[in-house]
Write an enzyme that holds these catalytic residues in place. Structure first.
Site, PDB file in Angstrom:
ATOM      1  N   GLU A  50       2.727  -5.290   3.404  1.00 12.27           N
ATOM      2  CA  GLU A  50       1.714  -4.591   2.599  1.00 12.27           C
ATOM      3  C   GLU A  50       1.142  -5.494   1.509  1.00 12.27           C
ATOM      4  O   GLU A  50       1.658  -5.532   0.391  1.00 12.27           O
ATOM      5  CB  GLU A  50       2.324  -3.343   1.948  1.00 12.27           C
ATOM      6  CG  GLU A  50       2.646  -2.255   2.933  1.00 12.27           C
ATOM      7  CD  GLU A  50       3.107  -0.964   2.255  1.00 12.27           C
ATOM      8  OE1 GLU A  50       3.283  -0.948   1.025  1.00 12.27           O
ATOM      9  OE2 GLU A  50       3.283   0.028   2.975  1.00 12.27           O
ATOM     10  N   GLU A  63       4.512   1.730   9.585  1.00 11.47           N
ATOM     11  CA  GLU A  63       5.351   2.416   8.589  1.00 11.47           C
ATOM     12  C   GLU A  63       4.625   3.649   8.083  1.00 11.47           C
ATOM     13  O   GLU A  63       3.438   3.600   7.766  1.00 11.47           O
ATOM     14  CB  GLU A  63       5.623   1.471   7.405  1.00 11.47           C
ATOM     15  CG  GLU A  63       6.531   2.075   6.341  1.00 11.47           C
ATOM     16  CD  GLU A  63       6.660   1.178   5.105  1.00 11.47           C
ATOM     17  OE1 GLU A  63       7.015  -0.010   5.246  1.00 11.47           O
ATOM     18  OE2 GLU A  63       6.374   1.690   4.004  1.00 11.47           O
TER      19      GLU A  63
HETATM   20  C1  IDC Z   1      10.709   1.608  -0.817  1.00  8.83           C
HETATM   21  C2  IDC Z   1      12.092   2.160  -0.545  1.00  8.83           C
HETATM   22  C3  IDC Z   1      12.873   2.238  -1.828  1.00  8.83           C
HETATM   23  C4  IDC Z   1      12.858   0.879  -2.503  1.00  8.83           C
HETATM   24  C5  IDC Z   1      11.417   0.413  -2.693  1.00  8.83           C
HETATM   25  C6  IDC Z   1      11.320  -0.957  -3.315  1.00  8.83           C
HETATM   26  O1  IDC Z   1      11.981   3.415   0.076  1.00  8.83           O
HETATM   27  O2  IDC Z   1      14.188   2.650  -1.575  1.00  8.83           O
HETATM   28  O3  IDC Z   1      13.484   0.985  -3.762  1.00  8.83           O
HETATM   29  O4  IDC Z   1      10.776   0.377  -1.452  1.00  8.83           O
HETATM   30  O5  IDC Z   1      11.913  -1.910  -2.528  1.00  8.83           O
HETATM   31  C7  IDC Z   1       6.056   1.114   1.120  1.00  8.83           C
HETATM   32  C8  IDC Z   1       6.851  -0.118   1.365  1.00  8.83           C
HETATM   33  C9  IDC Z   1       8.323   0.199   1.412  1.00  8.83           C
HETATM   34  C10 IDC Z   1       8.691   1.224   0.366  1.00  8.83           C
HETATM   35  C11 IDC Z   1       8.001   2.534   0.736  1.00  8.83           C
HETATM   36  C12 IDC Z   1       8.308   3.693  -0.218  1.00  8.83           C
HETATM   37  O6  IDC Z   1       6.448  -0.792   2.531  1.00  8.83           O
HETATM   38  O7  IDC Z   1       9.018  -1.005   1.199  1.00  8.83           O
HETATM   39  O8  IDC Z   1      10.084   1.421   0.416  1.00  8.83           O
HETATM   40  N1  IDC Z   1       6.563   2.305   0.770  1.00  8.83           N
HETATM   41  O9  IDC Z   1       7.906   3.384  -1.514  1.00  8.83           O
HETATM   42  N2  IDC Z   1       4.743   1.218   1.161  1.00  8.83           N
HETATM   43  C13 IDC Z   1       4.399   2.459   0.803  1.00  8.83           C
HETATM   44  C14 IDC Z   1       5.541   3.183   0.548  1.00  8.83           C
END
Ligand code: IDC
Length: 495
Positions: free
Chosen positions: A333, A422
């Site tokens: 992302e 995702e």
């Molecule tokens: C989130 C995880 C969370 C973690 C965070 C930071 O769910 O536990 O603390 O990342 O590392 C994304 C990202 C994905 C995110 C997810 C939710 O690709 O890594 O995971 N998210 O925030 N993009 C949109 C949402």
């Protein structure tokens, strides 16, 4: 005067360090190394290290340790040593993690002699189990090889016997010293690679117009789950879990998300976990996405990050160029001050060139601006002169709704192949309320357009995007062990 002060300070430092090196009897380490070590071993189904907090305080004098541990002689060598992944750690060693002392317990080393899963360990385990003797906590931990539930059961014994029969003591020890046990293809190959798996039926995938098509040219859709960050939840990358999800949930693909930031614990050691995941997927006849999960970096061109990415994809493509089941996602992302034309497209072109130098046809999935949402922007200027390229669309149902589907429609209308590598049913934080009705609208939209999708995330982390809840099991989950989102996913897979 200044010189005198300098001299005094220096003397104090030297005196202190001599004092401390003599006094502190603990092995320095760092939690990421240990996690990794832990994982590798666990993943090879031999042993794992459990960091058991001991009552020993941070400053452990030699005398104290002697009183506490008769194995003092054995750990003498470890004094002042900084352990690396490749170093041998024995049951009974002390390590210091983030300022706290822990004692290492190797799973499988029930009698704590440094040899794992040997006949003595099996006998003790078997006697304890059959005799129903109340086992010591440390024996439980050391014997628990399968499900990390702290119980000794027949499965643990069986696993230990298999390991013992498959490897001599010396082999096990050398492999552990090396830091890992080589993936043994024979071990997991048997049953799973039979006919009728997704890969045996659909073979090598490619991209035609906006669709993924299979080896026969028929439209095909990948549906599955994304792991959480492999650095935090490596335990779900195991053969049983993959095969279980294929058979019980009906998924055909797993996305291996490896965060790439130093602050997120990225080290090249994690590549081994990715490789294991690829093998497990292959054995189960499933597809697998290797995800270079940039998030904190924002811009994939960030100085060191691009070089790390290149090295990573070179390593992966070299290994998997002949595999039919591997897809590459080159930047999860992009976000922040990042533009398609200026930043992401040149990055993607460079990375594609790197991958194509080794693998000329695997599907490559490219991240899009604004956390992989602006597929409409990309559609105005897609990458040309390349085949089998797709673009990422990510959504979180409680945050992203119709306007984002509009972007997807705009992109599809001009022929941009999209992959939802995702999505979550909660909000964009990965937590908060679920919006299941919006999630259903999304799934219908994706299915209608033959867009492949992968649900975030396979873990038991205490957040609403996690698919598992109240369980430490790493496979074979019952319905009660699924979160609300997990239960929804099983229904969504039937839509
Ligand atoms: C989130 C995880 C969370 C973690 C965070 C930071 O769910 O536990 O603390 O990342 O590392 C994304 C990202 C994905 C995110 C997810 C939710 O690709 O890594 O995971 N998210 O925030 N993009 C949109 C949402």
């Amino acid at each position: 005067m200044k010189k005198v002060i300098k001299f005094l300070i220096l003397t104090v430092i030297i005196a202190l360090s001599i004092f401390l090196t003599n006094q502190i009897y603990a092995v320095e380490n760092n939690i990421k190394d240990i996690r990794y070590y832990n994982h590798l071993i666990e993943n090879q189904k031999v042993v794992t290290i459990l960091l058991e907090k001991t009552t020993v305080s941070r400053k452990v004098t030699k005398e104290e340790v002697m009183k506490n541990d008769k194995k003092i002689e054995e750990i003498k060598d470890a004094k002042k040593k900084t352990l690396k992944n490749t170093d041998l750690v024995k049951t009974g060693d002390y390590i210091t993690v983030k300022g706290e002392d822990y004692q290492v317990v190797l799973y499988g080393d029930v009698n704590k002699d440094g040899f794992i899963c040997d006949i003595e360990d099996i006998m003790i385990l078997q006697n304890n189990y059959l005799g129903q003797r109340k086992v010591e906590a440390i024996e439980k931990l050391a014997g628990n090889l399968v499900n990390t539930d702290n119980t000794l059961d027949i499965e643990d014994i069986m696993r230990m016997i298999n390991v013992y029969l498959g490897n001599s003591k010396e082999e096990i020890l050398t492999k552990i010293q090396k830091g890992y046990i080589e993936f043994d293809k024979q071990d997991d190959n048997q049953e799973d690679n039979k006919d009728g798996t997704p890969v045996s039926i659909h073979g090598k995938l490619s991209v035609q117009n906006t669709d993924i098509v299979d080896k026969n040219g028929s439209k095909f859709q990948l549906k599955g789950v994304s792991t959480h960050g492999l650095q935090w939840f490596p335990q779900y990358v195991n053969q049983e879990a993959f095969t279980y999800m294929r058979d019980q949930w009906g998924i055909n693909c797993v996305r291996l998300a490896m965060y790439t930031g130093a602050s997120e614990g990225y080290t090249t050691d994690l590549h081994k976990i990715v490789s294991n995941g690829v093998e497990y997927a292959k054995n189960a006849g499933m597809y697998v996405i290797i995800d270079w999960h940039i998030l904190n970096e924002g811009n994939p061109n960030t100085a060191t990050n691009k070089e790390k990415a290149k090295a990573f994809f070179k390593e992966m493509t070299t290994k998997y160029k002949d595999y039919d089941n591997v897809l590459y996602e080159i930047c999860n992302e992009p976000n922040g001050d990042v533009q398609w034309q200026r930043d992401i497209k040149p990055y993607a072109e460079e990375m594609i060139q790197e991958i194509r130098a080794v693998d000329d046809d695997a599907i490559i999935i490219v991240g899009t601006p604004t956390w992989s949402q602006d597929v409409d922007v990309v559609a105005g200027s897609p990458i040309t002169g390349q085949k089998n390229i797709m673009y990422t669309l990510h959504f979180y149902a409680a945050t992203h709704k119709e306007y984002l589907r509009q972007k997807a429609t705009t992109a599809l209308n001009v022929g941009l192949p999209i992959f939802a590598t995702e999505f979550g049913v909660c909000d964009a934080s990965g937590n908060g309320n679920l919006d299941l009705s919006e999630a259903n609208t999304w799934i219908d939209f994706l299915n209608q357009h033959n867009i492949s999708w992968m649900c975030w995330n396979l873990s038991n982390k205490d957040e609403s995007s996690s698919l598992l809840k109240n369980t430490n099991k790493v496979t074979g989950w019952t319905n009660d062990e699924l979160s609300e989102g997990g239960k929804w996913l099983l229904e969504a897979l039937k839509r």
